[in-house]
Scaffold this motif. Sequence first.
Motif, PDB file in Angstrom:
ATOM      1  N   THR A 109      -0.234  -4.619 -10.385  1.00 23.26           N
ATOM      2  CA  THR A 109       1.270  -4.652 -10.455  1.00 23.26           C
ATOM      3  C   THR A 109       1.430  -5.854 -11.201  1.00 23.26           C
ATOM      4  N   ASP A 110       2.940  -6.086 -11.595  1.00 25.32           N
ATOM      5  CA  ASP A 110       3.421  -7.531 -12.145  1.00 25.32           C
ATOM      6  C   ASP A 110       2.844  -8.622 -11.197  1.00 25.32           C
ATOM      7  N   THR A 111       2.949  -8.373  -9.907  1.00 30.38           N
ATOM      8  CA  THR A 111       2.753  -9.635  -8.872  1.00 30.38           C
ATOM      9  C   THR A 111       1.535  -9.553  -7.987  1.00 30.38           C
ATOM     10  N   GLY A 112       0.628  -8.621  -8.462  1.00 30.07           N
ATOM     11  CA  GLY A 112      -0.543  -8.485  -7.688  1.00 30.07           C
ATOM     12  C   GLY A 112      -1.248  -6.987  -7.664  1.00 30.07           C
ATOM     13  N   TRP A 113      -1.302  -6.470  -6.448  1.00 25.52           N
ATOM     14  CA  TRP A 113      -2.132  -5.426  -6.272  1.00 25.52           C
ATOM     15  C   TRP A 113      -1.512  -4.369  -5.298  1.00 25.52           C
ATOM     16  N   ALA A 135      -2.034   5.752   1.756  1.00 24.59           N
ATOM     17  CA  ALA A 135      -3.110   4.905   2.188  1.00 24.59           C
ATOM     18  C   ALA A 135      -2.936   4.524   3.687  1.00 24.59           C
ATOM     19  N   TRP A 136      -1.782   4.020   3.737  1.00 25.40           N
ATOM     20  CA  TRP A 136      -1.273   3.826   5.307  1.00 25.40           C
ATOM     21  C   TRP A 136      -1.603   4.997   6.117  1.00 25.40           C
ATOM     22  N   LEU A 137      -1.378   6.196   5.819  1.00 24.60           N
ATOM     23  CA  LEU A 137      -1.616   7.168   6.786  1.00 24.60           C
ATOM     24  C   LEU A 137      -3.111   7.172   6.953  1.00 24.60           C
ATOM     25  N   ALA A 138      -3.746   7.214   5.736  1.00 23.11           N
ATOM     26  CA  ALA A 138      -5.237   7.452   5.681  1.00 23.11           C
ATOM     27  C   ALA A 138      -6.066   6.206   6.448  1.00 23.11           C
ATOM     28  N   GLY A 139      -5.252   5.008   6.526  1.00 24.19           N
ATOM     29  CA  GLY A 139      -5.842   3.880   7.135  1.00 24.19           C
ATOM     30  C   GLY A 139      -6.740   3.026   6.301  1.00 24.19           C
ATOM     31  N   ALA A 140      -6.911   3.350   4.921  1.00 21.48           N
ATOM     32  CA  ALA A 140      -7.895   3.328   4.043  1.00 21.48           C
ATOM     33  C   ALA A 140      -7.238   2.902   2.530  1.00 21.48           C
ATOM     34  N   VAL A 141      -7.839   2.199   1.811  1.00 24.98           N
ATOM     35  CA  VAL A 141      -7.466   1.941   0.435  1.00 24.98           C
ATOM     36  C   VAL A 141      -8.783   2.094  -0.334  1.00 24.98           C
ATOM     37  N   ASN A 142      -8.893   3.056  -1.394  1.00 22.57           N
ATOM     38  CA  ASN A 142      -9.661   3.193  -2.159  1.00 22.57           C
ATOM     39  C   ASN A 142      -9.457   2.983  -3.620  1.00 22.57           C
ATOM     40  N   THR A 143      -8.173   2.871  -3.876  1.00 24.56           N
ATOM     41  CA  THR A 143      -7.857   2.484  -5.279  1.00 24.56           C
ATOM     42  C   THR A 143      -6.909   1.311  -5.302  1.00 24.56           C
ATOM     43  N   TRP A 144      -7.104   0.493  -6.160  1.00 23.70           N
ATOM     44  CA  TRP A 144      -6.237  -0.573  -6.582  1.00 23.70           C
ATOM     45  C   TRP A 144      -5.531  -0.563  -7.745  1.00 23.70           C
ATOM     46  N   ILE A 145      -4.317  -0.785  -7.825  1.00 22.19           N
ATOM     47  CA  ILE A 145      -3.578  -0.674  -8.918  1.00 22.19           C
ATOM     48  C   ILE A 145      -2.931  -1.973  -9.157  1.00 22.19           C
ATOM     49  N   ILE A 162       0.856  -1.202   0.076  1.00 26.30           N
ATOM     50  CA  ILE A 162       0.073  -0.120  -0.066  1.00 26.30           C
ATOM     51  C   ILE A 162       0.940   1.186  -0.004  1.00 26.30           C
ATOM     52  N   SER A 163       0.240   2.310  -0.404  1.00 22.63           N
ATOM     53  CA  SER A 163       1.109   3.312  -0.708  1.00 22.63           C
ATOM     54  C   SER A 163       1.240   4.260   0.865  1.00 22.63           C
TER      55      SER A 163
END
Length: 172
Positions: free
Chosen positions: A21-25, A9-19, A5-6
Amino acid sequence: VCETISGRAWLAGAVNTWIRTDTGWRGDNTDGEGLVRDITQNLHLPIAGKRVLLLGAGGAARGLLKPLLDEKPASLTLTNRNPWKPEELAMQFKAYGPIQPCTHLAIKGDRFDLIIHATSAGHSGTMPRIADDILAPGATCYDLSYGKAFEVFAAWARTQGATRIADGLGML
């Protein structure tokens, strides 16, 4: 689900966007970036030097704090129904800038150039209980919600004489 996670996202305590990558998300949180971009670029309103009121101290507000502080407002007041959540967030984010925590009802007599509504109250057709006459001349009111959930806050902002009223559609 995300392998990384970015920092925001860590600072916000939430993920709202998935990107993908070559190995997953990789998870990210784009709320703060979207809000700041919408206000500064689409609405042409600088945040620097403004007195900002952020209504709500939940997950949505948490994702906005650092990006707002990065814009160097004159002040940032964070309110909630109870005093503990804004106090906790002010402590957690103090390294990024000063936050004045308080309850919604404690903002009597203060004036703000920008009010950002980040509570879920509009989704139930209500509005947080806040004092009237808190808008500075030329103030902007911004609600993260849009559509029907935006209507109650927009009506309040109109009665208070907001110069500009915007919904959160532009932050997407």
